[in-house]
Design a protein around this motif. Structure first.
Motif, PDB file in Angstrom:
ATOM      1  N   GLY A   1      20.673   6.387 -93.669  1.00 31.12           N
ATOM      2  CA  GLY A   1      19.840   7.582 -93.707  1.00 31.12           C
ATOM      3  C   GLY A   1      20.663   8.835 -93.878  1.00 31.12           C
ATOM      4  O   GLY A   1      21.651   8.871 -94.622  1.00 31.12           O
ATOM      5  N   GLY A   2      20.267   9.879 -93.185  1.00 31.90           N
ATOM      6  CA  GLY A   2      20.956  11.156 -93.259  1.00 31.90           C
ATOM      7  C   GLY A   2      20.088  12.250 -92.662  1.00 31.90           C
ATOM      8  O   GLY A   2      18.971  11.998 -92.190  1.00 31.90           O
ATOM      9  N   PHE A   3      20.610  13.453 -92.693  1.00 26.92           N
ATOM     10  CA  PHE A   3      19.903  14.610 -92.138  1.00 26.92           C
ATOM     11  C   PHE A   3      19.686  15.619 -93.259  1.00 26.92           C
ATOM     12  O   PHE A   3      20.505  16.510 -93.498  1.00 26.92           O
ATOM     13  CB  PHE A   3      20.700  15.221 -90.985  1.00 26.92           C
ATOM     14  N   ALA A   4      18.604  15.436 -93.978  1.00 27.16           N
ATOM     15  CA  ALA A   4      18.299  16.303 -95.111  1.00 27.16           C
ATOM     16  C   ALA A   4      16.882  16.835 -94.970  1.00 27.16           C
ATOM     17  O   ALA A   4      15.972  16.123 -94.533  1.00 27.16           O
ATOM     18  CB  ALA A   4      18.430  15.541 -96.430  1.00 27.16           C
ATOM     19  N   SER A   5      16.682  18.076 -95.322  1.00 29.31           N
ATOM     20  CA  SER A   5      15.343  18.670 -95.294  1.00 29.31           C
ATOM     21  C   SER A   5      15.261  19.750 -96.353  1.00 29.31           C
ATOM     22  O   SER A   5      16.270  20.196 -96.901  1.00 29.31           O
ATOM     23  CB  SER A   5      15.024  19.249 -93.908  1.00 29.31           C
ATOM     24  N   HIS A   6      14.031  20.170 -96.641  1.00 33.40           N
ATOM     25  CA  HIS A   6      13.755  21.212 -97.631  1.00 33.40           C
ATOM     26  C   HIS A   6      13.206  22.443 -96.922  1.00 33.40           C
ATOM     27  O   HIS A   6      12.656  22.342 -95.826  1.00 33.40           O
ATOM     28  CB  HIS A   6      12.734  20.718 -98.658  1.00 33.40           C
ATOM     29  N   THR A   7      13.317  23.583 -97.555  1.00 34.09           N
ATOM     30  CA  THR A   7      12.644  24.765 -97.035  1.00 34.09           C
ATOM     31  C   THR A   7      11.169  24.680 -97.378  1.00 34.09           C
ATOM     32  O   THR A   7      10.761  23.972 -98.307  1.00 34.09           O
ATOM     33  CB  THR A   7      13.231  26.045 -97.644  1.00 34.09           C
ATOM     34  N   MET A   8      10.355  25.421 -96.656  1.00 34.33           N
ATOM     35  CA  MET A   8       8.928  25.428 -96.958  1.00 34.33           C
ATOM     36  C   MET A   8       8.666  26.042 -98.331  1.00 34.33           C
ATOM     37  O   MET A   8       7.762  25.600 -99.062  1.00 34.33           O
ATOM     38  CB  MET A   8       8.174  26.192 -95.873  1.00 34.33           C
ATOM     39  N   ARG A   9       9.432  27.046 -98.691  1.00 39.18           N
ATOM     40  CA  ARG A   9       9.253  27.634-100.025  1.00 39.18           C
ATOM     41  C   ARG A   9       9.537  26.597-101.108  1.00 39.18           C
ATOM     42  O   ARG A   9       8.801  26.484-102.100  1.00 39.18           O
ATOM     43  CB  ARG A   9      10.149  28.851-100.200  1.00 39.18           C
ATOM     44  N   GLU A  10      10.614  25.842-100.936  1.00 42.45           N
ATOM     45  CA  GLU A  10      10.952  24.806-101.904  1.00 42.45           C
ATOM     46  C   GLU A  10       9.854  23.756-101.967  1.00 42.45           C
ATOM     47  O   GLU A  10       9.474  23.299-103.044  1.00 42.45           O
ATOM     48  CB  GLU A  10      12.285  24.165-101.515  1.00 42.45           C
ATOM     49  N   ALA A  11       9.326  23.357-100.809  1.00 37.58           N
ATOM     50  CA  ALA A  11       8.295  22.326-100.775  1.00 37.58           C
ATOM     51  C   ALA A  11       7.009  22.788-101.442  1.00 37.58           C
ATOM     52  O   ALA A  11       6.295  21.990-102.063  1.00 37.58           O
ATOM     53  CB  ALA A  11       8.015  21.921 -99.333  1.00 37.58           C
ATOM     54  N   GLU A  12       6.705  24.085-101.320  1.00 41.34           N
ATOM     55  CA  GLU A  12       5.446  24.584-101.868  1.00 41.34           C
ATOM     56  C   GLU A  12       5.576  25.040-103.316  1.00 41.34           C
ATOM     57  O   GLU A  12       4.715  24.736-104.149  1.00 41.34           O
ATOM     58  CB  GLU A  12       4.920  25.736-101.012  1.00 41.34           C
ATOM     59  N   PHE A  13       6.678  25.747-103.627  1.00 47.25           N
ATOM     60  CA  PHE A  13       6.783  26.374-104.945  1.00 47.25           C
ATOM     61  C   PHE A  13       7.867  25.779-105.831  1.00 47.25           C
ATOM     62  O   PHE A  13       7.881  26.035-107.031  1.00 47.25           O
ATOM     63  CB  PHE A  13       7.058  27.880-104.786  1.00 47.25           C
ATOM     64  N   GLY A  14       8.786  25.024-105.276  1.00 44.67           N
ATOM     65  CA  GLY A  14       9.889  24.498-106.058  1.00 44.67           C
ATOM     66  C   GLY A  14      11.151  25.313-105.834  1.00 44.67           C
ATOM     67  O   GLY A  14      11.145  26.333-105.159  1.00 44.67           O
ATOM     68  N   PRO A  15      12.263  24.883-106.420  1.00 42.52           N
ATOM     69  CA  PRO A  15      13.540  25.564-106.185  1.00 42.52           C
ATOM     70  C   PRO A  15      13.612  26.898-106.916  1.00 42.52           C
ATOM     71  O   PRO A  15      12.965  27.100-107.943  1.00 42.52           O
ATOM     72  CB  PRO A  15      14.560  24.570-106.743  1.00 42.52           C
ATOM     73  N   ASP A  16      14.417  27.788-106.381  1.00 40.40           N
ATOM     74  CA  ASP A  16      14.663  29.053-107.065  1.00 40.40           C
ATOM     75  C   ASP A  16      15.509  28.835-108.315  1.00 40.40           C
ATOM     76  O   ASP A  16      15.372  29.550-109.306  1.00 40.40           O
ATOM     77  CB  ASP A  16      15.385  30.033-106.126  1.00 40.40           C
ATOM     78  N   ASN A  17      16.375  27.834-108.255  1.00 39.85           N
ATOM     79  CA  ASN A  17      17.260  27.511-109.367  1.00 39.85           C
ATOM     80  C   ASN A  17      17.001  26.063-109.772  1.00 39.85           C
ATOM     81  O   ASN A  17      17.075  25.160-108.934  1.00 39.85           O
ATOM     82  CB  ASN A  17      18.723  27.713-108.945  1.00 39.85           C
ATOM     83  N   GLU A  18      16.707  25.825-111.039  1.00 33.86           N
ATOM     84  CA  GLU A  18      16.367  24.475-111.483  1.00 33.86           C
ATOM     85  C   GLU A  18      17.501  23.488-111.225  1.00 33.86           C
ATOM     86  O   GLU A  18      17.260  22.293-111.025  1.00 33.86           O
ATOM     87  CB  GLU A  18      16.010  24.480-112.971  1.00 33.86           C
TER      88      GLU A  18
END
Length: 603
Positions: free
Chosen positions: A261-278
């Motif tokens: 496994g690992g310890f990885a997570s996304h920001t809420m902005r990333e989860a809702e709108f996608g990354p700021d940088n492709e």
């Protein structure tokens, strides 16, 4: 997980690694679904919802399959925290462990065509296995299945041997997958009836509900609610990592095991709108899918979202899947998000480094030695095939080097790094392992020990003692008569360590005699238990002396690579591995840029 990494990983998890040897899909999909077990009066028991009856497995364990642990998350309950399950009248027959949450079926599954949308939104069921009664106060092990958080279900494996040999109760819940389990939108947060409804991590909330159900009901099956160990593999292990950090799961378990496994997570902005940088994309965001469905923002109300046909929603994710030679049925939704409700807003990597960031319970972190080696088998730069049936490495040394550094990076990010941090931060012991078994033999004259090795998910059958499941070895390529004796012996040792950990929080202490003492990880003695058969190097403790910096030094000077294209491909896979298991690619992105550029210049 990043797109290319999840694609490669999904291939292994879904069994398409085996299909690459040219077997026909028809032979697999033509298999009938297994018949349901027969009810056994000896299993009648009563839980909070009512009376139920289960069955006895061929190995002699008692099993209760398909118990509802929460209300169906359908209609207005779609994308809400799970609600309490309803009681029933009469006797509930807990005999069907095949029900699953919505997902695209894989090609290896009996009764399904590959790519078929299988399962239902009404899927919050769990399974329980226990030694035959009367039993009382046994440790409980809650298994969280893997499958990239888009595939799998709690009834895929039979833990009867684990339950019987270790005298434990095993629980395996379903949890919402893909977009049903992870979806972020302001309209859903604004319509929350309870604070947890504002989460984006509905799959994690399901697992928390299953743990609460276990606390309230496991005594009816002989389990001790004060001794609950959660354990999972791949996406299941990432979910274990999230549960270790979640304030919602405080007090619901006393130990945790993370397998690959690992310890990885996304920001809420990333989860809702996608990354700021492709370039930083790690999956498909919720609003990107709504745009694919041509739902204008003005119509994106909670009521509208909850009426989207599930098939249309999944199809939209499929239409946005990465075009990287992946599975035709693959989807790539963003999953674990730091929503400030289930996962604190700091995110998992930051919480891992904080003294009070995780629950202070004993943990086991481990990976397989060759986690991503098999990814090279699908790259004709490294392999050739005869008729798509037999695969061969063009250059064995280069092939092995390609997978070695990403796999070692996984260990560094998911085992060594977390073990160092948790040893400094908490009082509870930390244990580490590496799984090295690679005695698969040949298939269609392909050398599986070289092509696959100790690959991702290979250890699951050993932990469960289940080598017959179609989900561990669908075509009988890996687990053969030739490797049976040594394989079963290694499985017994691994089950004993896992069982001891469930009993005492220490894999070397408990009802089972440990073949080798498994020492806890310390700053002065970063010990790792290596699992292998006695015919090779045996089960033994190994001192971990490497680091990401030394890996990079070895990578740059490794003469097994034939050219900069080899290094480019290995570094890119290491980038994906690093991002997927933590948050940062570290030095691998710069190396990928360096060698990919020079390889293009030399072409």
């Amino acid at each position: 997980m990043t797109r290319s990494f999840k694609t490669a990983l999904s291939r292994k998890c879904r069994g398409t690694l085996l299909l690459a040897f040219g077997l026909t899909l028809a032979a697999c999909s033509a298999e009938a679904e297994p018949a349901l077990p027969v009810a056994d009066a000896a299993t009648v028991t009563r839980i909070s919802q009512g009376e139920l009856i289960g069955s006895t497995t061929p190995q002699g364990a008692q099993a209760w399959l398909g118990i509802p642990y929460a209300a169906p998350p359908t209609g207005d309950l779609r994308w809400r925290a799970p609600r309490e399950p309803a009681a029933w009248e009469g006797r509930y027959e807990a005999l069907d462990g095949t029900r699953r949450c919505l997902q695209y079926a894989s090609e290896i599954e009996p009764g399904f065509e590959g790519g078929e949308l299988a399962g239902s939104e009404d899927c919050l069921f769990l399974n329980v296995w226990a030694p035959p009664g009367p039993v009382d106060d046994l440790p409980v092990m809650v298994w969280i299945h893997g499958g990239a958080n888009v595939w799998g279900f709690g009834g895929q494996l039979d833990p009867s041997r684990l339950a019987l040999s270790q005298n434990v109760v095993v629980v395996a819940p379903n949890y919402r997958l893909g977009p049903m389990g992870w979806f972020a939108h302001s309209a859903l947060r604004d319509s929350a009836d309870e604070p947890e409804d504002g989460s984006a991590n509905f799959g994690l909330l399901d697992l928390i509900a299953a743990l609460r159900w276990t606390q309230g009901n496991i005594a009816a099956f002989g389990g001790d609610p004060e001794r609950v160990t959660i354990f999972g593999e791949s996406a299941g292990a990432f979910n274990v990592g999230a549960l270790l950090a979640s304030p919602q799961s405080e007090g619901l378990f006393t130990g945790a095991i993370m397998q690959s496994g690992g310890f990885a997570s996304h920001t809420m902005r990333e989860a809702e709108f996608g990354p700021d940088n492709e370039a930083d994309r790690r999956g498909v965001a919720s609003r990107e899918v709504l745009a694919q469905l041509a739902i204008p923002e003005a119509r994106q109300t909670a009521a509208t979202l909850r009426t989207i046909a599930a098939a249309d929603l999944f199809q939209a994710y499929q239409d946005l899947r990465p075009d990287e030679g992946g599975l035709g049925d693959s989807i790539d939704p963003i999953d674990i998000a730091a929503d400030g409700i289930v996962v604190p807003s700091e995110g998992l990597p930051a919480l891992l480094a904080r003294q009070d960031g995780l629950h202070d319970v004993p943990v086991i972190f481990g990976t397989n030695r060759d986690e991503v080696r098999a990814a090279g088998m699908f790259d004709d730069h490294f392999t050739r095939s005869i008729g798509g049936v037999a695969f061969f490495a063009k250059d064995t040394d280069a092939y092995l080097a390609h997978g070695a550094y990403p796999s070692a990076t996984w260990f560094d990010r998911a085992v060594a790094g977390p073990a160092d941090l948790r040893t400094k931060a908490g009082a509870a012991p930390v244990f580490a392992y590496r799984f090295d078994w690679d005695e698969e033999g040949n298939a269609f004259v392909s050398d599986l020990a070289t092509l696959v090795g100790a690959s991702h998910a290979m250890e699951i059958g050993f932990v469960f003692g289940d080598f017959e499941s179609p989900y561990t070895d669908p075509f009988d390529f890996f687990f053969t008569d030739g490797n049976e004796d040594d394989r079963l012996s290694l499985s017994e040792r691994m089950m004993a360590y896992w069982g001891n950990f469930a009993h005492t929080g220490d894999p070397s202490k408990g009802p089972n005699e440990a073949s080798s003492r498994w020492h806890a990880w310390t700053a002065n003695a970063p010990g790792t238990m290596v699992f292998d058969t006695e015919a090779t190097n045996g089960t033994r403790m190994m001192r971990y002396t490497s680091s990401l910096e030394t890996l990079v030094e070895q990578f740059v000077s490794d003469e097994r690579f034939r050219n900069d294209t080899d290094r480019c491909k290995s570094a890119k896979l290491a980038v994906d591995t690093a991002i997927s298991t933590s948050a940062s690619p570290g030095p691998w992105r710069a190396l990928a840029t360096r060698y990919c550029q020079t390889s293009q210049e030399s072409d």
